[in-house]
Scaffold this motif. Structure first.
Motif, short mmCIF file in Angstrom:
data_model
loop_
_atom_site.label_atom_id
_atom_site.label_comp_id
_atom_site.label_asym_id
_atom_site.label_seq_id
_atom_site.Cartn_x
_atom_site.Cartn_y
_atom_site.Cartn_z
N TRP A 1 0.84 -1.21 0.00
CA TRP A 1 0.00 0.00 0.00
C TRP A 1 0.88 1.26 0.00
N SER A 2 1.97 1.25 0.75
CA SER A 2 2.89 2.39 0.76
C SER A 2 3.51 2.59 -0.61
N LEU A 3 3.94 1.51 -1.25
CA LEU A 3 4.53 1.61 -2.60
C LEU A 3 3.50 2.11 -3.60
N MET A 4 2.26 1.65 -3.48
CA MET A 4 1.22 2.10 -4.40
C MET A 4 0.95 3.60 -4.25
N ALA A 5 0.84 4.07 -3.01
CA ALA A 5 0.57 5.49 -2.78
C ALA A 5 1.75 6.34 -3.22
N PHE A 6 2.97 5.88 -2.94
CA PHE A 6 4.17 6.60 -3.36
C PHE A 6 4.24 6.67 -4.88
N SER A 7 4.01 5.57 -5.56
CA SER A 7 4.08 5.54 -7.03
C SER A 7 3.00 6.41 -7.65
N ALA A 8 1.86 6.52 -6.98
CA ALA A 8 0.74 7.28 -7.53
C ALA A 8 1.01 8.78 -7.56
N MET A 9 2.09 9.25 -6.95
CA MET A 9 2.46 10.65 -7.12
C MET A 9 2.75 10.93 -8.59
N VAL A 10 3.27 9.93 -9.30
CA VAL A 10 3.49 10.08 -10.74
C VAL A 10 2.15 10.05 -11.48
N THR A 11 1.20 9.26 -10.99
CA THR A 11 -0.12 9.25 -11.60
C THR A 11 -0.75 10.63 -11.55
N GLU A 12 -0.66 11.30 -10.41
CA GLU A 12 -1.20 12.66 -10.32
C GLU A 12 -0.45 13.60 -11.25
N SER A 13 0.85 13.41 -11.36
CA SER A 13 1.64 14.24 -12.27
C SER A 13 1.18 14.04 -13.71
N LEU A 14 0.84 12.82 -14.08
CA LEU A 14 0.33 12.54 -15.42
C LEU A 14 -1.00 13.26 -15.66
N ILE A 15 -1.89 13.21 -14.68
CA ILE A 15 -3.20 13.83 -14.82
C ILE A 15 -3.07 15.34 -14.97
N VAL A 16 -2.24 15.96 -14.14
CA VAL A 16 -2.07 17.41 -14.18
C VAL A 16 -1.35 17.82 -15.46
N THR A 17 -0.32 17.07 -15.85
CA THR A 17 0.40 17.37 -17.08
C THR A 17 -0.53 17.27 -18.29
N ASP A 18 -1.41 16.28 -18.29
CA ASP A 18 -2.38 16.13 -19.38
C ASP A 18 -3.26 17.37 -19.49
N ARG A 19 -3.68 17.93 -18.38
CA ARG A 19 -4.54 19.12 -18.40
C ARG A 19 -3.78 20.32 -18.95
N TRP A 20 -2.52 20.43 -18.58
CA TRP A 20 -1.71 21.52 -19.12
C TRP A 20 -1.46 21.34 -20.62
N LEU A 21 -1.20 20.12 -21.04
CA LEU A 21 -0.98 19.84 -22.46
C LEU A 21 -2.23 20.16 -23.28
N PHE A 22 -3.41 19.93 -22.70
CA PHE A 22 -4.65 20.27 -23.40
C PHE A 22 -4.70 21.76 -23.71
N LEU A 23 -4.33 22.58 -22.75
CA LEU A 23 -4.31 24.03 -22.99
C LEU A 23 -3.25 24.40 -24.02
N ARG A 24 -2.11 23.74 -23.95
CA ARG A 24 -1.02 24.05 -24.88
C ARG A 24 -1.36 23.69 -26.32
N GLN A 25 -2.27 22.76 -26.54
CA GLN A 25 -2.60 22.37 -27.91
C GLN A 25 -3.56 23.34 -28.59
N HIS A 26 -3.90 24.44 -27.90
CA HIS A 26 -4.75 25.48 -28.48
C HIS A 26 -4.01 26.83 -28.48
N PRO A 27 -2.87 26.92 -29.18
CA PRO A 27 -2.08 28.17 -29.14
C PRO A 27 -2.80 29.36 -29.76
#
Length: 656
Positions: A599-625
């Protein structure tokens, strides 16, 4: 070099760059940045370093007229030379690291003991297992998130484990927050109902969006006239922004009527609205309260001669809570409008039409509202709607959205193919009421950006297990809290094994291919069990495993919404004895450490999951220059107070 402070002037941004060069030793700390692999820049001589800083200053001087945000549009660790390098390697890691895929969506804690020899032995690399089992839970958490990995004392962790920890750290967006700016203090009346966490969030975010709006006005000569709060809830943020010193025009959009009713009560206490005046015939009113006169007679008596008794008013027998409040627009003061309804997209046409027709706007010749979409912790797809509003509505000039509840997002790409052994499907709970969310192929779901939708020709998916883990805050876990929820997960995992052994549930195989003996492979990646929704139980149920089992059975057999499933539980579990429960606890109790480690490893690894979600939202804005001038992500809260502390910001490109 901090990337987490609010947008500042070009001068302040350059000062941050120079300050970073003057403090090269700061990058050797035990924070997430220190775990990055060393880049060529880190090994440069002092002369090369100074040259690099000068080039950076020159680059941002050239952009100072158009870029409002922090130097880095994403708060990635300093080991990356560019945003593109970070994004590309982040996506590559998420789609090629077997360990990451297993820990983020490949397994579920319910199936911890339903496989043999068990989940821990099946998914954790063999060279990691002895080291992890000898580590105390909090010591292991320190290793994952806080220790300087270059100074680990004996016993030395396996090299492959250290490499994985470094990878997770360097692909996780930085969450540090520091704001030296003095915040206006919320008044006692405005802060009514807020817990310390909410006070922290509202105080910081109200100042943040006010500063952002001021910068937009200064940089682009476009005044933000209204702030649209997506999912306003009790409207704590809107109330603060509508009050002094901000005095903003707020549009609170909320789908739950009881939240709006509660919010209006708090508005009245804060002095933002007024009590509606109710004139009553005191004699009739007291008769109604005492129940001495029938309702129809009260109405007749009150209406017989209203002019004589009530000055022309018909008596009103409604309770004061149903009478409502009055909002009076005043020049220079804040104002709140409530709009009830669920937002199914980012289209705000109806909201904008109402604002264009409002009396004060027409009277003052300002029927052309300029909006900023804001939200603190908008759940699931509501964050997507807020972000898309910048693209869909010409009058939306900016957004500032802090997401939350990633498990409530739907999936845009639908269910993955299960050719890879690490893609555990999102199983429908046997006593659940919703259709399997992974099959929806919702156009409003995750991912938002074309980059993630089309990555490697198949796109990047995150199932509900991975997204649920991204809602964790492992850096905030205390020893007592950790032990409490490790115990709860342990109890639930053992109960699932009991359900399987007694025939309440059966094994589900994701790959229909049979082995030579005619049976499907017994791999934790190929076999799972249908979940059973139990939810929370009384606090007393968690004192012992026996009380937990009894409490769960009682809840499942008395749930009126699932009659058929209640019958199954009654038939299969009603005769379970205390001795049998004790045998399960004795058999699996020594393996609780295995569960807490995973469970600790899963929660620790999921910090990258959140980074993916947030980065995806930023990339969506970037694709509309053609529509978006600036976009960035930064922290707006202290992680210790509010772990979901990353805001996605977008600013509309001026129309030339």
């Amino acid at each position: 070099m901090s990337s987490t402070s609010p947008p500042t002037s070009c001068t302040n941004r350059l000062r941050r760059v120079t300050s970073w060069a003057e403090r090269p030793s700061a990058r050797s700390s035990a924070s997430a940045s220190s775990a990055c692999s060393r880049s060529p820049r880190a090994d440069a001589s002092s002369g090369d370093e100074e040259l690099w800083v000068r080039l950076r200053i020159r680059r941002y001087e050239a952009k100072s007229g158009t870029n409002m945000g922090p130097i880095k549009p994403l708060p990635y660790p300093d080991c990356w030379d560019s945003t593109e390098a970070y994004v590309e390697q982040l996506l590559k890691f998420a789609t090629t690291s077997h360990t990451f895929q297993v820990l983020c969506g490949g397994v579920h804690i319910l199936d911890f003991f339903t496989n043999e020899p068990g989940l821990f032995q099946g998914i954790i690399p063999k060279d990691w297992q002895p080291y992890i089992l000898q580590c105390e839970p909090m010591r292991f958490l320190d290793l994952l998130m806080r220790d300087d990995l270059d100074k680990i004392q004996d016993p030395q962790p396996p090299e492959s484990l250290l490499k994985y920890i470094k990878d997770i750290r360097r692909f996780s967006l930085a969450r540090e927050f520091s704001s030296k700016e003095k915040l206006p203090k919320l008044t006692r009346l405005v802060s009514v109902g807020m817990k310390p966490k909410k006070v922290h969030e509202v105080s910081n975010f109200a100042k943040y969006v006010d500063t952002l709006a001021s910068n937009i006005s200064t940089e682009y000569q476009r005044e933000v006239t209204h702030f649209v709060d997506f999912g306003s809830g009790q409207n704590y943020l809107g109330r603060a922004l509508a009050s002094s010193p901000y005095n903003k025009q707020i549009v609170a959009v909320e789908g739950r009527e009881h939240n709006i009713v509660g919010a209006k009560e708090l508005d009245m206490r804060a002095g933002i609205s007024e009590k509606r005046r109710v004139i009553r015939n005191k004699k009739l009113w007291m008769q109604k309260l005492n129940g001495t006169t029938p309702e129809d007679q009260l109405e007749l008596q009150g209406a017989s001669d209203p002019a004589k008794d009530l000055g022309g008013y018909v008596p009103d027998f409604r309770p004061r809570s149903e009478v409502g409040t009055i909002y009076v627009p005043e020049e220079g003061k804040g104002f709140i409008r409530y709009i009830e309804g669920r937002l199914e997209s980012g289209d705000l046409t109806d909201v904008i039409n109402q604002l264009e027709r409002e009396p004060l706007a027409v009277e003052k010749g300002r029927g052309d509202p300029s909006l900023m979409a804001i939200s603190i912790h908008s759940c699931g797809n509501l964050s997507h709607h807020g972000i898309r509003s910048l693209i869909l509505n010409p009058r939306v000039q900016a957004i500032a959205i802090v997401g939350c509840c990633y498990n409530l997002m739907t999936e845009k790409l639908g269910p993955p193919t299960y050719k890879t052994p690490y893609m555990r499907p999102s199983l429908q709970a046997l006593n659940g009421r919703v259709v399997r969310e992974s099959e929806r192929r919702d156009p409003h779901g995750f991912p938002m950006s074309d980059r993630l939708c089309n990555y490697n020709g198949v796109g990047l998916r995150l199932n509900i297990t991975a997204r649920m883990m991204a809602c964790q805050a492992p850096q905030n876990w205390t020893e007592a809290e950790s032990d409490a929820f490790f115990t709860r997960h342990f109890y639930r995992a053992v109960l699932q094994k009991m359900f399987l052994d007694r025939g309440v549930i059966t094994k589900v195989y994701h790959n229909d291919e049979l082995a030579d003996d005619g049976n499907p492979p017994q791999s934790p990646f190929n076999m799972s069990t249908n979940p059973v929704i139990i939810g929370s139980l009384r606090k007393s149920c968690y004192k012992t495993f026996g009380s937990y089992v009894r409490g769960a059975i009682n809840k499942l057999t008395t749930n009126s919404e699932y009659h058929e499933y209640c019958d199954i539980i009654s038939e299969k579990m009603i005769d379970v004895t205390d001795e049998e429960i004790a045998r399960y606890e004795e058999s699996y109790g020594p393996r609780k450490r295995e569960l807490s480690a995973i469970w600790s490893l899963m929660a620790f690894s999921a910090m990258v999951t959140e980074s993916l979600i947030v980065t995806d939202r930023w990339l969506f804005l970037r694709q509309h220059p053609n529509l978006v001038q600036d976009s960035w992500v930064e922290t707006v809260f202290d992680y210790r107070e509010s772990p979901r502390n990353l805001v996605v910001v977008g600013v509309k490109r001026p129309i030339s």
